[in-house]
Write an enzyme that holds these catalytic residues in place. Structure first.
Site, PDB file in Angstrom:
ATOM      1  N   SER A 238       0.835  -1.206   0.000  1.00  0.00           N
ATOM      2  CA  SER A 238       0.000   0.000   0.000  1.00  0.00           C
ATOM      3  C   SER A 238       0.861   1.244   0.000  1.00  0.00           C
ATOM      4  CB  SER A 238      -0.892   0.001   1.232  1.00  0.00           C
ATOM      5  OG  SER A 238      -0.076   0.241   2.365  1.00  0.00           O
ATOM      6  N   LYS A 239       0.236   2.307  -0.443  1.00  0.00           N
ATOM      7  CA  LYS A 239       0.883   3.612  -0.517  1.00  0.00           C
ATOM      8  C   LYS A 239       1.444   4.040   0.831  1.00  0.00           C
ATOM      9  CE  LYS A 239      -1.445   6.458  -3.833  1.00  0.00           C
ATOM     10  NZ  LYS A 239      -2.522   7.353  -3.999  1.00  0.00           N
ATOM     11  N   ARG A 240       0.742   3.636   1.889  1.00  0.00           N
ATOM     12  CA  ARG A 240       1.127   4.098   3.221  1.00  0.00           C
ATOM     13  C   ARG A 240       2.546   3.668   3.585  1.00  0.00           C
ATOM     14  NH1 ARG A 240      -2.644   1.600   6.375  1.00  0.00           N
ATOM     15  NH2 ARG A 240      -3.989   1.390   4.571  1.00  0.00           N
ATOM     16  N   GLN A 241       2.996   2.539   3.029  1.00  0.00           N
ATOM     17  CA  GLN A 241       4.328   2.058   3.422  1.00  0.00           C
ATOM     18  C   GLN A 241       5.408   2.330   2.371  1.00  0.00           C
ATOM     19  OE1 GLN A 241       4.786  -1.520   5.518  1.00  0.00           O
ATOM     20  NE2 GLN A 241       2.712  -1.564   6.259  1.00  0.00           N
ATOM     21  N   GLY A 242       5.080   3.057   1.341  1.00  0.00           N
ATOM     22  CA  GLY A 242       6.099   3.357   0.326  1.00  0.00           C
ATOM     23  C   GLY A 242       5.437   3.688  -0.997  1.00  0.00           C
TER      24      GLY A 242
END
Ligand code: GLU
Length: 502
Positions: free
Chosen positions: A261-265
């Protein structure tokens, strides 16, 4: 299907950037098609008009081309099976939908969104899997709605969708190339909407029609579509068509094994392009997200040609593939280490020229731009940079005047005698015939030894004066590349500046 030319497709929706998962799907389709001497096609699935983003289609195709994935047919390249954009194929879907209605495999549904939601909530409350309650299934198809009611509603101009009628009590079975046999019970399958009230088909309907008409032999796509397979297979059956072979790729995971997901990279391919990763590395990295060559193979660095030669769907795993940025960075380093200097030059020259417009140069322009000079910088730095653009940004002192000297370094490496020592060393450097790393090193050692000093008293200050930094490649080699004139000029002007600060 035997003997048929392999045809695969990547079917993105033009809703924004290309996701790394999308790139993997495209790549696997491409590798498989090319390995089998077949064709790879791009089809744009834009039936959800509300999610369509202007310019996304071209951007997707350009990003794939950047990666070296060039389609044999696409909206941009044309082909015999077009149009390749679904919104241009509405007449085709209408015609096939008509056939399903006539064959009583589909029916009109006038339930409003509010009614559907109410029904959904009720089923959830009852602990049931939410499904359409078949309110509008006609009597003659086993439902309870009289045809007179349906006609009346139609004549009133009420909006409707068209749903497929999933047969009761059948089991849908198929063999996934990656997952093996998969079975679904039809009681778990919803009466899928085929045509929406805006006159557009749903993904499921359009993709089945197109996959058949465009004669795809293999469908390779993300695992999230596995659960759609039974609906698709039922549609193939309604039409009496032979379904293509299918392979559902494993999920991409964050290092903590949650879904990528975007949240982690970063997840957009463009983000990686912007950071400076080469297309070769990205392709190599993405290819290994789920595929490996098998036991006994330690090989990790692959060119596109090697991937085409060695790829097989049978060696794609079922388990989720972890997206590991360290591995990506390692691959980029391997790539830079082994890339011919000429190729690197093609990438860094435009960066250099752009930088030249903004900065004061360290040396005459002809030197900086000369291939010979660039080659020397590349050979000296290739083990130390992480990206090709870093040949310019990371070791900018080969091209530009260092604007500052690393303060900590100056503090640590200078004492009251340092500047005098440097001044005294300049004639020694001047006296060198060949300004080579070896000669510089010998000279420096011969200079400090009789004074009872260590080479370090000069090595560190020389590095700081000529590069502005207290770290970098071998000092002697760095000085050799910079050249005698530049080195001496930089020492002199540096001493002046540093004299003020120490
Ligand atoms: N349009 C779908 C997507 O964006 C395609 C799925 C498929 O390959 O069938 O993922």
């Amino acid at each position: 299907m035997a003997g048929q030319k392999v045809r695969t497709r990547f079917a993105p929706s033009p809703t924004g950037y290309l996701h790394v998962g999308g790139l993997r799907t495209a790549l696997y389709n491409y590798l498989f098609a090319k390995k089998m001497k077949g064709d790879f096609i791009i089809r744009i699935e834009d039936t959800d008009q509300s999610r369509k983003v202007e310019g996304a289609q071209l951007n997707l195709i350009k990003t794939l081309e950047w990666a070296g994935i060039v389609p044999d047919e696409s909206p941009e390249h044309g082909g015999d099976y077009g149009p390749y954009v679904q919104s241009e194929r509405l007449h085709i879907y209408n015609q096939y939908c008509q056939q399903l209605l006539e064959d009583k495999n589909a029916y009109y549904c006038f339930s409003t969104p509010e009614e559907l939601e109410e029904n959904r909530q009720l089923q959830i409350k009852q602990g049931l899997q939410p499904k359409y309650n078949r309110k509008w299934l006609p009597e003659e198809m086993g439902g309870s709605m009289p045809s007179s009611e349906i006609r009346k509603k139609m004549e009133s101009g009420a909006p409707y969708v068209i749903r497929m009628k999933v047969p009761d009590y059948v089991s849908v079975w198929f063999e996934d190339i990656i997952r093996g046999p998969v079975e679904f019970d039809s009681s778990t399958i919803d009466d899928q909407v085929l045509m929406k009230s805006d006159g557009f088909p749903t993904y499921h309907f359009a993709s089945v029609i197109d996959d058949h008409l465009m004669e795809f032999t293999h469908i390779i796509r993300g695992e999230e579509w596995l659960s759609s397979m039974p609906k698709h297979l039922l549609l193939y059956e309604f039409f009496g068509w032979e379904p293509p072979k299918v392979a559902h790729l494993p999920l991409l995971l964050n290092p903590d094994r949650s879904k990528l997901s975007k949240r982690q990279g970063d997840v957009a391919v463009e983000d990686y392009i912007r950071k400076g990763y080469s297309s070769e590395t990205i392709v190599n990295f993405v290819a290994l997200l789920g595929w490996n060559e098998g036991e006994g193979s330690e090989k990790e660095v692959y060119s596109m040609e090697e991937l085409i030669e060695r790829f097989s769907l049978e060696r794609v795993g079922k388990a989720g593939a972890v997206f590991n940025v360290e591995k990506l960075n390692w691959l980029e380093k391997q790539y830079i280490k082994n890339r011919p200097a000429e190729k690197i030059m093609q990438v860094i020259k435009p960066i250099l020229l752009a930088e030249l417009e903004k900065r004061t140069t360290l040396q005459p322009l002809e030197v900086i731009k000369s291939e010979d000079y660039l080659r020397q910088v590349i050979e000296l730095m290739r083990e130390r940079v992480g990206f090709e653009h870093e040949f310019i940004t990371f070791s900018s002192y080969f091209f530009f005047e260092p604007e500052t000297f690393e303060e900590e370094g100056v503090k640590k490496r200078w004492n009251a005698d340092t500047n005098d020592l440097l001044r005294e060393f300049i004639p020694e450097l001047e006296s060198l015939g060949e300004f080579s790393a070896e000669n510089i090193e010998t000279k420096l050692k011969e200079f400090v030894a009789p004074k009872g000093l260590k080479a370090a008293v000069l090595i560190h200050p020389l590095r700081i004066l000529t590069s502005g930094l207290s770290f970098g490649p071998s000092l002697y080699h760095m000085l050799e590349v910079l050249g005698k004139e530049t080195v001496i000029r930089r020492i002199l002007s540096g001493i002046e500046k540093i004299a003020i600060s120490v």
